[in-house]
Design an enzyme around this catalytic site. Structure first.
Site, short mmCIF file in Angstrom:
data_model
loop_
_atom_site.label_atom_id
_atom_site.label_comp_id
_atom_site.label_asym_id
_atom_site.label_seq_id
_atom_site.Cartn_x
_atom_site.Cartn_y
_atom_site.Cartn_z
N CYS B 98 45.41 41.07 43.63
CA CYS B 98 44.46 40.24 42.93
C CYS B 98 43.11 40.94 43.06
O CYS B 98 42.82 41.54 44.10
CB CYS B 98 44.41 38.87 43.61
SG CYS B 98 43.27 37.74 42.81
N HIS B 399 35.16 38.94 49.76
CA HIS B 399 35.70 38.97 48.40
C HIS B 399 35.27 37.78 47.54
O HIS B 399 35.43 37.80 46.34
CB HIS B 399 37.23 39.06 48.43
CG HIS B 399 37.94 37.75 48.53
ND1 HIS B 399 37.67 36.83 49.53
CD2 HIS B 399 38.91 37.20 47.77
CE1 HIS B 399 38.45 35.78 49.36
NE2 HIS B 399 39.20 35.97 48.32
#
Lengths: 144, 476
Positions: B98, B399
């Site tokens: 991802c 992130h």
């Protein structure tokens, strides 16, 4: 109250990033069925799903908790690969193997307004056990 | 959690010394406030990671760390194959590779303004989003193999994208060592109609405006100026990655005893790097990384098509493409010696600093772009890798923000329609097939990404370059 007289039911429980599914019922099989209903409720309103398609599921695992995760993941696979939603299940567990029938229909984005897609069942908060009142509980967190 | 459980090394570095089965310390990068707000589960999970065989230096948690699966989300750990190191399916996560990709548009906000609604409609029409959406590409056995071994490079060969895209993708768009024969028939079946789809949950495609520049020189290298319009894509390896994660988690949990690995939590399931199961997972996981890279490449192509219908002749070049759920072999210096390590980043972004040999020449002087996605309606950030992060966290940074509130709490607080209207009043257009999905992703259901990014900057994990604010958000 006799636990056998309690209606099988399901609920969601909190997880910081995702959501927990839990089935509670007089038998292990029904607890598995109810947890799967809870999973569908993560995606859409249960009332919006009808049962026009039938899918057969089979899985096995060395213990009941791994069997539960395998069961939910088999359903996640059917939902993902074949674009289905289920609202009812019939589960039979025999000596570490599970065979089941799932009733549902193809996803209709207008009708079902699916909120999220489920990536998989996790081992987080994974528990399958019989309570002191004899009711069975099957639960885990699903990653969405 | 209680900060007294830690030894505070400096303003942003909190250490738990080895105790019990821990082989190395655990280190959390946060300020006192972020640490207090973190769930105690992060403490449990990061100390559990520190018990795994072959772990080197320390188990790290990034400033956005939260309760994950085995590993905390925001967890970083490196393993040495020569010391019996392991690879963990839970340490990579279900949504393998991802990540976030950001595209330049060459437009300014003023140029976009009159066409905002039209662009939102074009993007929503062109990029499949949400459960039940299907891509326009159907993969057969041969093209599946090509995709799994070729990644974005394969997508380019199929006509999706431009040759210059590849150098601006980690691994230059193609993860080496992918072994497609370890990808199961079920994983393939889940993916065959899903290429070029966004997915759902916190995945999105967002048109953003550069709201603020923090480092003028690096921003110039990255091609970012205030009021520029960029487009960011946040998604991963779709059903294929989820299925690989699911299958190997079970296999690793069942074989831990065989490999004499004592798991403090079944979700930490792992296998020795040099075992058949470890090698199979690495081969399949790398194929899933290629799937994610190909997926973001195809979505880039669709985005270019959609934007061209509103702005004919426009060119959308890549800023960069980062992945934040991976395990990669990297060279790091341990006790003055270069070592090949298997670095797990679960909800953490690689942040190579200036001079790193794997970076394209354009980023050699300033370090790689570190793309930090916000949530719907909140800011995102562009940071750059630093020299320091090599020593601090195996060149890793945060992130994203992480949730502050569960999905069910969010739906009790907000209605999707109201969220859309409130964001519209702030000039942010939302397009989504599911109003309940919008409610679950409401901006206030997430932590403040600014606080996380500030700490990442102060901790030296990555340096702030630019802040991006949303203009259009297509939600899955």
């Amino acid at each position: 109250m006799n636990s056998q007289s309690i209606t099988p039911h399901w609920e969601h429980f909190e997880h910081e990033a995702d959501i927990g599914i839990r089935g509670i019922a007089p038998t292990l099989e029904q607890a598995f069925e109810q947890a799967a209903v809870a999973m569908t409720a993560v995606v859409t309103h249960l009332d919006s799903v009808s049962a026009s398609k039938v899918v057969c599921i089979y899985c096995e695992a060395p213990d009941t908790e791994l069997l539960f995760v395998s069961w939910i993941n088999e359903l996640v696979y059917e939902m993902s690969a074949h674009g289905l939603l289920f609202n009812r299940y019939e589960v039979v567990i025999d000596n570490g193997t599970l065979s089941a029938t799932a009733f549902g229909e193809a996803v209709d984005r207008q009708k079902h307004q699916p909120a999220v897609e489920i990536k998989g069942a996790t081992f987080t908060e994974l528990r399958v056990y019989q309570q002191a009142d004899d009711l069975w509980v099957a639960q885990c967190v699903v990653d969405v | 959690m209680d900060t007294r459980q830690f030894i505070q090394r400096d303003e942003t570095c909190w250490e738990i010394q080895p105790q019990g089965a821990m082989r190395v310390p655990a280190i959390i990068y946060a300020d006192a406030q972020l640490l207090e707000d973190m769930d105690q589960k992060v403490y449990e999970q990061i100390t559990n990671v520190a018990t795994l065989p072959g772990i080197v230096e320390a188990a790290y948690a990034m400033p956005d760390a939260h309760w994950g699966y085995g590993f905390p989300i925001g967890g970083v750990a490196a393993f040495d194959i020569d010391q019996g190191g392991v690879v963990s399916a839970g340490g990579v996560g279900f949504d393998i590779s991802c990540g976030v990709r950001t595209l330049h548009t060459g437009l300014t906000v003023d140029q976009l303004q009159p066409h905002k609604q039209a662009l939102a409609d074009a993007l929503y029409r062109t990029v499949p989003a949400g459960l039940g959406s299907r891509g326009r590409i159907h993969l057969n056995h041969e093209t599946m193999h090509g995709m799994l071994t070729g990644g974005a490079k394969w997508a380019l060969e199929q006509g999706y994208g431009e040759a210059q895209d590849l150098e601006r993708i980690e691994e230059h768009g193609c993860m080496a060592g992918a072994e497609s024969h370890y990808v199961s028939p079920k994983a393939r079946e889940r993916q065959k109609d899903e290429m070029g789809t966004l997915g759902s949950g916190n995945h999105y495609l967002e048109v953003q405006r550069v709201a603020e520049i923090f480092d003028r020189n690096v921003a110039k290298t990255f091609g970012l100026r205030v009021d520029d319009v960029v487009i960011s894509i946040h998604c991963g390896s779709r059903g294929l990655g989820h299925q690989i994660g699911t299958e190997f988690l079970k296999d690793m949990a069942m074989s831990a005893a065989q490999y004499q690995i004592a798991l403090p939590d079944r979700e930490l399931a792992c296998a020795p790097l040099n075992s058949p199961l470890g090698k199979q997972y690495l081969g399949a996981m790398r194929a899933a990384i290629n799937c994610a890279l190909a997926n973001r490449q195809i979505i880039t192509h669709l985005t270019r098509q959609a934007v061209a219908t509103i702005f004919p002749g426009i060119h959308l070049g890549l800023l960069y493409d980062v992945s934040h759920n991976t395990c990669k072999v990297e060279q790091h210096t341990i006790d003055g010696r270069k070592k090949s390590l298997y670095v797990h980043r679960k909800g953490a972004t690689r942040a190579f600093g200036p001079g790193h040999p794997d970076l394209p020449s354009v980023f050699k002087e300033v370090g790689q772009p570190v793309l930090i996605g916000g949530s719907m309606g909140t800011s995102s950030y562009v940071l750059c890798g630093t020299k320091d992060s090599e020593q601090r966290s195996f060149s890793s940074a945060c992130h994203g923000a992480g949730r502050a509130m569960s999905r069910s709490q969010a739906t009790k607080h907000w209605q999707g329609r109201t969220v859309v209207e409130e964001l519209a009043a702030r000039g942010i257009i939302i397009r989504s097939p599911s109003m309940r999905g919008v409610a679950e992703e409401a901006p206030l259901a997430y932590k403040d990404v600014s606080a996380v990014v500030d700490v990442a900057d102060r901790a030296g994990l990555a340096r702030k370059v630019a802040k991006l604010e949303p203009v259009i958000c297509v939600k899955g």
